[in-house]
Scaffold this motif. Structure first.
Motif, PDB file in Angstrom:
ATOM      1  N   ARG A   1      -2.653  -0.998   5.959  1.00 25.79           N
ATOM      2  CA  ARG A   1      -1.315  -1.606   5.907  1.00 25.79           C
ATOM      3  C   ARG A   1      -0.242  -0.579   5.562  1.00 25.79           C
ATOM      4  NH1 ARG A   1      -2.458  -7.245   2.509  1.00 25.79           N
ATOM      5  NH2 ARG A   1      -3.508  -8.379   4.195  1.00 25.79           N
ATOM      6  N   ALA A   2      -0.500   0.215   4.548  1.00 28.42           N
ATOM      7  CA  ALA A   2       0.507   1.189   4.121  1.00 28.42           C
ATOM      8  C   ALA A   2       0.726   2.267   5.171  1.00 28.42           C
ATOM      9  CB  ALA A   2       0.096   1.817   2.790  1.00 28.42           C
ATOM     10  N   ALA A   3      -0.341   2.726   5.804  1.00 28.41           N
ATOM     11  CA  ALA A   3      -0.213   3.772   6.819  1.00 28.41           C
ATOM     12  C   ALA A   3       0.555   3.264   8.034  1.00 28.41           C
ATOM     13  CB  ALA A   3      -1.589   4.273   7.227  1.00 28.41           C
TER      14      ALA A   3
ATOM     15  N   TYR B   1       1.266   2.264  -4.454  1.00 26.70           N
ATOM     16  CA  TYR B   1       1.049   3.691  -4.676  1.00 26.70           C
ATOM     17  C   TYR B   1       1.292   4.491  -3.384  1.00 26.70           C
ATOM     18  CZ  TYR B   1      -1.457   2.173  -8.942  1.00 26.70           C
ATOM     19  OH  TYR B   1      -1.806   1.609 -10.144  1.00 26.70           O
ATOM     20  N   LEU B   2       0.707   4.014  -2.306  1.00 26.55           N
ATOM     21  CA  LEU B   2       0.859   4.750  -1.046  1.00 26.55           C
ATOM     22  C   LEU B   2       2.296   4.678  -0.518  1.00 26.55           C
ATOM     23  CD1 LEU B   2      -2.449   4.117   0.934  1.00 26.55           C
ATOM     24  CD2 LEU B   2      -1.543   6.294   0.115  1.00 26.55           C
ATOM     25  N   ASP B   3       2.950   3.535  -0.669  1.00 23.82           N
ATOM     26  CA  ASP B   3       4.352   3.436  -0.248  1.00 23.82           C
ATOM     27  C   ASP B   3       5.193   4.492  -0.959  1.00 23.82           C
ATOM     28  OD1 ASP B   3       3.773   1.324   1.433  1.00 23.82           O
ATOM     29  OD2 ASP B   3       4.417  -0.227   0.015  1.00 23.82           O
ATOM     30  N   GLU B   4       4.996   4.604  -2.264  1.00 32.13           N
ATOM     31  CA  GLU B   4       5.762   5.585  -3.047  1.00 32.13           C
ATOM     32  C   GLU B   4       5.343   7.014  -2.702  1.00 32.13           C
ATOM     33  OE1 GLU B   4       6.627   2.861  -7.044  1.00 32.13           O
ATOM     34  OE2 GLU B   4       5.043   4.382  -7.073  1.00 32.13           O
ATOM     35  N   ALA B   5       4.067   7.213  -2.460  1.00 30.74           N
ATOM     36  CA  ALA B   5       3.596   8.556  -2.121  1.00 30.74           C
ATOM     37  C   ALA B   5       4.178   9.033  -0.796  1.00 30.74           C
ATOM     38  CB  ALA B   5       2.068   8.571  -2.065  1.00 30.74           C
ATOM     39  N   PHE B   6       4.172   8.176   0.224  1.00 34.25           N
ATOM     40  CA  PHE B   6       4.739   8.567   1.523  1.00 34.25           C
ATOM     41  C   PHE B   6       6.214   8.943   1.368  1.00 34.25           C
ATOM     42  CE2 PHE B   6       1.279   5.914   3.629  1.00 34.25           C
ATOM     43  CZ  PHE B   6       0.598   7.014   4.138  1.00 34.25           C
TER      44      PHE B   6
END
Length: 331
Positions: A161-163, A317-322
Motif C-alpha cells: 500500500r505504501a509503495a 512509517y513508510l509514508d514518512e520515510a518516503f
C-alpha cells in the motif's frame, strides 16, 4: 495600285462620261478632283508614315479609342485559389513502453499474499501504476513458517500500500530459517549482528542485487534510486548494513527496531538520510534513539518519529520515510 495607274483609270472613265452627257461631265469633273486628292493618301504605305507617329489602326479601332478617351486600365482578374497540397502527416507521438514490460511466469509460492506479485519462490514485488525508477528493498521481521501468518500478511500489506501510494517499486525478499532469535528456530529471520552478520550478510546483499536486476527486466527500467528499510528484525539488519557499509543505498529506514554502535566503516561512508520510526507502546525506543545518536555523530541526516502504536510494520512509517528520502534526493 500605283498613283499613275489610278489617275489614268479615272481619266478614262471621265472621257467616256463626257462623251455621253455634257451635264454629267461637269458633275464628274468635280468628283474627279476630289478622288485625285484622296488617292495619294490612300496609297501611302507604312514606310511613308512619320517615324514618330503611331502605326495606323486597323478596322477603325484607333478612331473609336480617340472618341472614348484614354483606355481604362486592364481588368485584373483574381487568381484562382491555390489548391492546397496534402499536408505532411504529423509525426505520431512515440509509443510509451508497456508498464511493466513483461511479467515472469506465474510462480507458486506461499511467501506472497494475494494482491502481491511473486518474482520467484522467495521474493515478492510491487510495481505502482505508473513507471518509476525508485526501488525499496524491504526486510521483514521474523515470520513463522506456513502458508498464512499475521506477520507476513501485515508487512506485505503495509509495504504494497505504501509503495503504490508513493509511486515506488518494492522488493520483499525472504530471510533464512535459523537466523531468528532464540525460541524461533523455524522462523524466517536475518543476521542482525555479530558472527551471523559476518557469515551471511554478503550473500544476502548479492541476492538483493540479483533480485533487483530481475525486477528491472520485468519492469523494463533501471532503478536509479534505491532505499533499504526494514521492521523489527529487518530493521536491525538494515541498520547493520548502513553502519558497516554492507550495501550502497540512497536512503535507509529502521521501523520498530534498529540499533548498533559506531564502526570504522561508518566514518568513511557518504552520509545518507536515515529514517527511524517506532511506537510509543513498543520496547525498542531506547535502542532506536541510540542509533539516531550514532548516525548524527557521523554527520548523517536523521529523522526520528514516535507514534502511539505497538510493534511491527506500519504504513505511517513508510509514508514518512518516503517523504524524508525524497526531501534529500532533491538537494
Amino acid at each position: 495600285m500605283g498613283r499613275r495607274s489610278a489617275s489614268g483609270a479615272l481619266a478614262g472613265v471621265g472621257l467616256r462620261v463626257m462623251g455621253t452627257c455634257p451635264g454629267a461631265a461637269a458633275r464628274w469633273s468635280a468628283r474627279l478632283a476630289i478622288a485625285l486628292a484622296v488617292v495619294p493618301s490612300a496609297c501611302n504605305g507604312a514606310a511613308d508614315a512619320p517615324r514618330s507617329g503611331r502605326a495606323p489602326a486597323q478596322d477603325g479601332v484607333a478612331l473609336a479609342s480617340a472618341e472614348r478617351g484614354p483606355a481604362p486600365p486592364p481588368r485584373v482578374t483574381a487568381a484562382a485559389p491555390a489548391i492546397p497540397t496534402a499536408a505532411a502527416p504529423a509525426s505520431a507521438p512515440p509509443e510509451q513502453a508497456p508498464w511493466p514490460r513483461a511479467r515472469p511466469p506465474r510462480v507458486e509460492t506461499d511467501w506472497c499474499i494475494d494482491g502481491v506479485d511473486a518474482l520467484d519462490e522467495e521474493t515478492c514485488y510491487v510495481l505502482p501504476d505508473a513507471p518509476t525508477r525508485a526501488l525499496l528493498i524491504y526486510l521483514h521481521g521474523i515470520v513463522p513458517p506456513g502458508k498464512e501468518s499475521q506477520q507476513k500478511t501485515n508487512f506485505e500489506t503495509v509495504v504494497s500500500r505504501a509503495a503504490r501510494r508513493a509511486g515506488v517499486a518494492a522488493l520483499m525478499p525472504r530471510g533464512k530459517v535459523g537466523l531468528a532469535p532464540k525460541g524461533y528456530a523455524r522462523w524466517w529471520g536475518w543476521p542482525t549482528g555479530g558472527p551471523a552478520y559476518e557469515k551471511h550478510a554478503a550473500a544476502f546483499v548479492a541476492t538483493f542485487a540479483e533480485k533487483r536486476r530481475k525486477l528491472e527486466e520485468v519492469a523494463g527500467v533501471a532503478f536509479s534510486r534505491v532505499y533499504v528499510a526494514g521492521s523489527s528484525s529487518g530493521a536491525f539488519f538494515a541498520a547493520a548494513l548502513a553502519l558497516r557499509g554492507g550495501i550502497d543505498a540512497d536512503g535507509f529506514g529502521a521501523m520498530s527496531g534498529g540499533g548498533g554502535q559506531a564502526t570504522a566503516e561508518l566514518a568513511t561512508r557518504a552520509p545518507r538520510p536515515f529514517y527511524i520510526g517506532f511506537g510509543a507502546h513498543d520496547s525498542v525506543g531506547r535502542s532506536a534513539r541510540a542509533l539516531a545518536d550514532v548516525l548524527r555523530g557521523a554527520g548523517w541526516p536523521v529523522r526520528v518519529a514516535e507514534h502511539p502504536v505497538g510493534h511491527g510494520a506500519k504504513e505511517v512509517y513508510l509514508d514518512e520515510a518516503f517523504a524524508f528520502w525524497r526531501e534529500h534526493d532533491a538537494r
